[in-house]
Write a protein that holds these residues in place. Structure first.
Motif, short mmCIF file in Angstrom:
data_model
loop_
_atom_site.label_atom_id
_atom_site.label_comp_id
_atom_site.label_asym_id
_atom_site.label_seq_id
_atom_site.Cartn_x
_atom_site.Cartn_y
_atom_site.Cartn_z
N PRO A 17 -8.80 -67.44 1.94
CA PRO A 17 -9.15 -67.97 3.27
C PRO A 17 -10.35 -68.91 3.19
O PRO A 17 -11.33 -68.62 2.50
CB PRO A 17 -9.48 -66.70 4.08
CG PRO A 17 -8.84 -65.58 3.33
CD PRO A 17 -8.85 -65.97 1.90
N ARG A 18 -10.26 -70.01 3.89
CA ARG A 18 -11.34 -70.98 3.89
C ARG A 18 -12.48 -70.50 4.79
O ARG A 18 -12.25 -70.03 5.91
CB ARG A 18 -10.84 -72.34 4.37
CG ARG A 18 -9.81 -72.96 3.46
CD ARG A 18 -9.39 -74.33 3.97
NE ARG A 18 -10.53 -75.24 3.98
CZ ARG A 18 -10.47 -76.50 4.44
NH1 ARG A 18 -9.32 -76.96 4.93
NH2 ARG A 18 -11.53 -77.27 4.43
N ARG A 19 -13.71 -70.61 4.30
CA ARG A 19 -14.87 -70.22 5.09
C ARG A 19 -15.14 -71.27 6.16
O ARG A 19 -15.03 -72.46 5.92
CB ARG A 19 -16.08 -70.10 4.17
CG ARG A 19 -17.37 -69.75 4.90
CD ARG A 19 -18.53 -69.67 3.93
NE ARG A 19 -18.37 -68.53 3.02
CZ ARG A 19 -19.15 -68.33 1.97
NH1 ARG A 19 -20.11 -69.17 1.68
NH2 ARG A 19 -18.95 -67.27 1.20
N THR A 20 -15.45 -70.77 7.37
CA THR A 20 -15.77 -71.70 8.45
C THR A 20 -17.00 -72.51 8.06
O THR A 20 -18.04 -71.94 7.72
CB THR A 20 -16.07 -70.94 9.75
OG1 THR A 20 -14.95 -70.11 10.07
CG2 THR A 20 -16.34 -71.91 10.89
N LEU A 52 -25.16 -65.15 7.79
CA LEU A 52 -24.09 -66.15 7.73
C LEU A 52 -23.34 -66.13 6.41
O LEU A 52 -22.32 -66.81 6.27
CB LEU A 52 -24.66 -67.54 7.98
CG LEU A 52 -25.10 -67.83 9.42
CD1 LEU A 52 -25.94 -69.09 9.49
CD2 LEU A 52 -23.88 -67.96 10.33
N GLY A 53 -23.85 -65.38 5.44
CA GLY A 53 -23.19 -65.31 4.14
C GLY A 53 -23.35 -66.57 3.31
O GLY A 53 -22.44 -66.94 2.57
N VAL A 54 -24.50 -67.21 3.42
CA VAL A 54 -24.77 -68.43 2.66
C VAL A 54 -26.14 -68.31 2.01
O VAL A 54 -26.91 -67.40 2.31
CB VAL A 54 -24.73 -69.69 3.56
CG1 VAL A 54 -23.37 -69.85 4.21
CG2 VAL A 54 -25.83 -69.61 4.63
N VAL A 55 -26.44 -69.25 1.12
CA VAL A 55 -27.77 -69.29 0.52
C VAL A 55 -28.72 -69.97 1.51
O VAL A 55 -28.28 -70.82 2.31
CB VAL A 55 -27.75 -70.04 -0.82
CG1 VAL A 55 -26.88 -69.31 -1.83
CG2 VAL A 55 -27.27 -71.47 -0.65
#
Length: 247
Positions: A17-20, A52-55
């Protein structure tokens, strides 16, 4: 025995699945949700990135630093304030707009603190202030009186006010509470007289404790009624040595 289907070809991998993708609006709205849930003190670029699940560096593409993040959060909250009803009398429209601001900020207990900490106004904030001034002017209130009305409203235009001094909670123990009031009454009789009005069970809006919503609307109405009176009198700013505005 099962014969393999040679025409089926090799099995395809399950697509991931592509991350938004991140954008400024998503970052700001996530920050608002975070502050609502965990408090503004817990908000940082790192903690928001984890949500947000990002760096953390991914956030800097959309907000330069935490100050810009806070500015953007104010934009989100102010941008959600309901517009006034078209065609309403100017006083009713201003009142409605400010109470809508109060309702919007009530969902974000951190917003008052952040609004007061801002050193400049963003376009969304300026648009809100411009709309309030426009309501006064469209109702025929002079630019001069509108100027002073905005000063009088102060933070109340955002739906909140500040107490001059914090009021400590009285002791829960009845005897300790009675002793505290007795001592205070001997030193500050008028303060105690006014303060104890709120504890009278007489059916008044203040009965059983101060009603913050009632107090806010009372002060707002006093201000707007005063502006309306001066408007009807055709008030202009008095010169040096002239009579007061109420004269």
């Amino acid at each position: 025995m099962t014969v393999p289907d040679d025409d089926a070809g090799p099995s395809r991998p399950t697509p991931i699945p592509r991350r938004t993708p991140l954008n400024r609006e998503r970052v700001l709205r996530a920050a608002v949700v975070f502050a609502d849930r965990s408090g503004i003190e817990a908000l940082s670029m790192r903690s928001l990135a984890q949500q947000l699940g990002v760096v953390p560096m991914a956030l800097y593409k959309h907000v330069a630093n935490k100050e810009e993040l806070l500015d953007g959060m104010v934009e989100v909250v102010v941008g959600a304030i309901d517009p006034p009803t078209r065609g309403a009398h100017w006083k009713a429209a201003v009142r409605q707009r400010i109470l809508a601001a109060r309702q919007s900020l009530a969902h974000h207990c951190w917003a008052c603190q952040v609004i007061q900490s801002r050193t400049h106004a963003s376009p969304v904030v300026l648009e809100y202030m411009d709309s309030l001034m426009g309501i006064f002017l469209a109702g025929g209130v002079s630019a001069e009186l509108t100027h002073h009305a905005m000063h009088a409203l102060g933070t109340r235009m955002w739906g909140f006010t500040q107490e001059v001094f914090p009021t400590p909670e009285p002791p829960a123990d009845p005897e300790a509470r009675s002793a505290m009031f007795a001592q205070a009454a001997a030193q500050y009789p008028h303060i105690v007289e006014i303060a104890t009005i709120a504890s009278r069970d007489d059916g008044s809006p203040a009965g059983g404790g101060c009603d913050e919503q009632f107090e806010f609307e009372f002060a707002l109405d006093v201000l707007l009624n005063g502006v309306e009176r001066l408007h009807r009198l055709g008030w202009t700013r008095p010169g040096p040595g002239s009579r007061s505005p109420s004269g």
